[in-house]
Motif scaffolding. Structure first.
Motif, mmCIF file in Angstrom:
data_model
loop_
_atom_site.group_PDB
_atom_site.id
_atom_site.type_symbol
_atom_site.label_atom_id
_atom_site.label_comp_id
_atom_site.label_asym_id
_atom_site.label_seq_id
_atom_site.Cartn_x
_atom_site.Cartn_y
_atom_site.Cartn_z
ATOM 1 N N SER A 91 0.822 -1.202 0.000
ATOM 2 C CA SER A 91 0.000 0.000 0.000
ATOM 3 C C SER A 91 0.858 1.254 0.000
ATOM 4 O O SER A 91 2.080 1.195 0.119
ATOM 5 C CB SER A 91 -0.929 0.009 1.221
ATOM 6 N N ARG A 92 0.192 2.398 -0.107
ATOM 7 C CA ARG A 92 0.908 3.669 -0.107
ATOM 8 C C ARG A 92 1.569 3.947 1.233
ATOM 9 O O ARG A 92 2.580 4.643 1.301
ATOM 10 C CB ARG A 92 -0.062 4.796 -0.467
ATOM 11 N N ALA A 93 1.009 3.404 2.320
ATOM 12 C CA ALA A 93 1.612 3.604 3.641
ATOM 13 C C ALA A 93 3.009 2.993 3.692
ATOM 14 O O ALA A 93 3.956 3.617 4.183
ATOM 15 C CB ALA A 93 0.724 2.978 4.721
ATOM 16 N N GLU A 94 3.163 1.783 3.163
ATOM 17 C CA GLU A 94 4.488 1.152 3.139
ATOM 18 C C GLU A 94 5.405 1.840 2.136
ATOM 19 O O GLU A 94 6.607 1.942 2.364
ATOM 20 C CB GLU A 94 4.378 -0.338 2.809
ATOM 21 N N ALA A 99 10.285 5.273 1.484
ATOM 22 C CA ALA A 99 10.885 6.552 1.109
ATOM 23 C C ALA A 99 11.523 7.234 2.305
ATOM 24 O O ALA A 99 12.573 7.883 2.177
ATOM 25 C CB ALA A 99 9.832 7.458 0.489
ATOM 26 N N ALA A 100 10.926 7.076 3.484
ATOM 27 C CA ALA A 100 11.493 7.683 4.689
ATOM 28 C C ALA A 100 12.761 6.963 5.128
ATOM 29 O O ALA A 100 13.725 7.592 5.579
ATOM 30 C CB ALA A 100 10.463 7.649 5.820
ATOM 31 N N ARG A 106 13.264 6.184 -3.338
ATOM 32 C CA ARG A 106 11.836 6.500 -3.469
ATOM 33 C C ARG A 106 11.350 6.467 -4.918
ATOM 34 O O ARG A 106 10.188 6.139 -5.166
ATOM 35 C CB ARG A 106 11.522 7.850 -2.833
ATOM 36 N N SER A 107 12.225 6.787 -5.883
ATOM 37 C CA SER A 107 11.794 6.759 -7.287
ATOM 38 C C SER A 107 11.642 5.325 -7.798
ATOM 39 O O SER A 107 11.042 5.104 -8.848
ATOM 40 C CB SER A 107 12.790 7.517 -8.171
ATOM 41 N N ARG A 108 12.166 4.363 -7.071
ATOM 42 C CA ARG A 108 12.068 2.951 -7.463
ATOM 43 C C ARG A 108 11.042 2.197 -6.616
ATOM 44 O O ARG A 108 10.982 0.968 -6.681
ATOM 45 C CB ARG A 108 13.442 2.270 -7.343
ATOM 46 N N ALA A 109 10.262 2.929 -5.823
ATOM 47 C CA ALA A 109 9.265 2.302 -4.947
ATOM 48 C C ALA A 109 7.853 2.607 -5.454
ATOM 49 O O ALA A 109 7.501 3.764 -5.696
ATOM 50 C CB ALA A 109 9.433 2.801 -3.517
ATOM 51 N N PHE A 110 7.068 1.558 -5.608
ATOM 52 C CA PHE A 110 5.691 1.663 -6.086
ATOM 53 C C PHE A 110 4.840 0.685 -5.292
ATOM 54 O O PHE A 110 5.342 -0.327 -4.800
ATOM 55 C CB PHE A 110 5.584 1.275 -7.566
ATOM 56 N N THR A 111 3.557 0.935 -5.205
ATOM 57 C CA THR A 111 2.703 -0.145 -4.745
ATOM 58 C C THR A 111 2.593 -1.139 -5.904
ATOM 59 O O THR A 111 2.803 -0.782 -7.072
ATOM 60 C CB THR A 111 1.283 0.330 -4.347
ATOM 61 N N LEU A 112 2.279 -2.379 -5.593
ATOM 62 C CA LEU A 112 2.164 -3.396 -6.637
ATOM 63 C C LEU A 112 1.146 -2.973 -7.689
ATOM 64 O O LEU A 112 1.402 -3.059 -8.900
ATOM 65 C CB LEU A 112 1.760 -4.734 -6.009
ATOM 66 N N ARG A 113 -0.003 -2.493 -7.227
ATOM 67 C CA ARG A 113 -1.049 -2.109 -8.174
ATOM 68 C C ARG A 113 -0.676 -0.868 -8.973
ATOM 69 O O ARG A 113 -1.063 -0.727 -10.132
ATOM 70 C CB ARG A 113 -2.364 -1.884 -7.408
ATOM 71 N N GLY A 169 -19.615 2.284 2.103
ATOM 72 C CA GLY A 169 -19.498 3.618 1.560
ATOM 73 C C GLY A 169 -18.144 4.272 1.732
ATOM 74 O O GLY A 169 -17.955 5.424 1.330
ATOM 75 N N ARG A 170 -17.184 3.582 2.308
ATOM 76 C CA ARG A 170 -15.855 4.152 2.489
ATOM 77 C C ARG A 170 -15.089 4.112 1.161
ATOM 78 O O ARG A 170 -15.197 3.154 0.409
ATOM 79 C CB ARG A 170 -15.073 3.377 3.565
ATOM 80 N N ARG A 171 -14.298 5.149 0.932
ATOM 81 C CA ARG A 171 -13.496 5.189 -0.284
ATOM 82 C C ARG A 171 -12.246 4.320 -0.111
ATOM 83 O O ARG A 171 -11.631 4.318 0.941
ATOM 84 C CB ARG A 171 -13.101 6.623 -0.616
ATOM 85 N N ARG A 172 -11.892 3.624 -1.152
ATOM 86 C CA ARG A 172 -10.716 2.753 -1.127
ATOM 87 C C ARG A 172 -9.797 3.142 -2.268
ATOM 88 O O ARG A 172 -10.215 3.158 -3.420
ATOM 89 C CB ARG A 172 -11.134 1.288 -1.247
ATOM 90 N N ASN A 173 -8.548 3.481 -1.952
ATOM 91 C CA ASN A 173 -7.614 3.866 -2.999
ATOM 92 C C ASN A 173 -7.289 2.653 -3.863
ATOM 93 O O ASN A 173 -6.937 1.587 -3.343
ATOM 94 C CB ASN A 173 -6.334 4.435 -2.391
ATOM 95 N N PRO A 174 -7.397 2.781 -5.185
ATOM 96 C CA PRO A 174 -7.181 1.629 -6.072
ATOM 97 C C PRO A 174 -5.749 1.109 -6.086
ATOM 98 O O PRO A 174 -5.504 0.006 -6.565
ATOM 99 C CB PRO A 174 -7.584 2.176 -7.444
ATOM 100 N N PHE A 175 -4.794 1.894 -5.570
ATOM 101 C CA PHE A 175 -3.412 1.443 -5.556
ATOM 102 C C PHE A 175 -3.054 0.656 -4.291
ATOM 103 O O PHE A 175 -1.957 0.118 -4.186
ATOM 104 C CB PHE A 175 -2.455 2.631 -5.682
#
Length: 217
Positions: A91-94, A99-100, A106-113, A169-175
């Motif tokens: 996820s974006r949290a990881e 990056a921290a 950080r430029s080589r880090a992505f979520t899988l999705r 009804g909660r929003r879920r980030n697609p990434f």
């Protein structure tokens, strides 16, 4: 050439070890150095989640049960993150934690999705010409690191998928691959099953690029 890839989730007992083992079992992953780690492991050395191991074994090969049984959770290491060609998080949290811990990565880090979405269209050689105009070192980058470079260059220029809503009804980030470890058995298993399929999809995209790059030399 060795392609160095690290999968990262929070505790390194469920999502990231599943990703690691599924990718290890794929024939196209020959020549890859694959590992996994967690951003909030606490006491290291925890075993892999039973359900995650079952899903990995269903998508794996004869060696997968042995690897699953031997898995022990480990925390992310800044030096290993800096040395990786590509880092894929649950996820974006990881991704933020990576990056921290290692700003250089950080430029080589992505979520899988996110990596799957950015790599949906084949990478064109012209993209690297544009990258080289802004990064003099880009021309010397090869293999999986070069693929990561192309994905990073597409950030902000590729329309993101639509945000979905949950049943409540909660929003879920697609990434994000949400941690369903403490949800119902059905939700947990569904998350892991879809993650397993997404790992295979990522490899298909990355392998197509690596094969094309190798053939053009």
């Amino acid at each position: 050439m060795t392609h160095r890839l690290i999968f990262v989730c929070e505790a390194n007992i469920c999502r990231s070890p599943l990703m690691e083992l599924v990718l290890r079992a794929q024939g196209d992953a020959a020549g890859w150095q694959i590992s996994s780690a967690g951003t909030r492991v606490g006491t290291a050395g925890n075993r892999m989640c039973v359900t995650s191991a079952e899903i990995a074994e269903a998508a794996g090969d004869a060696e997968t049960p042995i690897l699953a049984a031997g898995h022990r959770s480990e925390a992310i290491d800044a030096a290993e993150l800096r040395a990786a060609d590509l880092i894929l998080t649950a996820s974006r949290a990881e991704r933020s934690a990576v990056a921290a811990a290692a700003p250089e990565a950080r430029s080589r880090a992505f979520t899988l999705r996110e990596a799957i979405h950015l790599g949906a269209e084949p990478v064109d050689a012209r993209e690297f010409e544009i990258i080289a105009e802004f990064d003099a070192d880009a021309a010397s980058t090869t293999g999986l690191a070069r693929y990561a470079e192309a994905l990073h260059a597409r950030r902000g220029f590729t329309a993101p998928p639509k945000t979905s809503r949950t049943l409540f009804g909660r929003r879920r980030n697609p990434f994000d691959i949400a941690d369903a470890h403490h949800d119902s058995t059905r939700e947990h298993r569904a998350m892991l099953t879809s993650t397993s399929a997404e790992v295979v999809q990522f490899l298909r995209q990355a392998a197509a690029f690596l094969d094309s790059a190798a053939g053009s030399r």
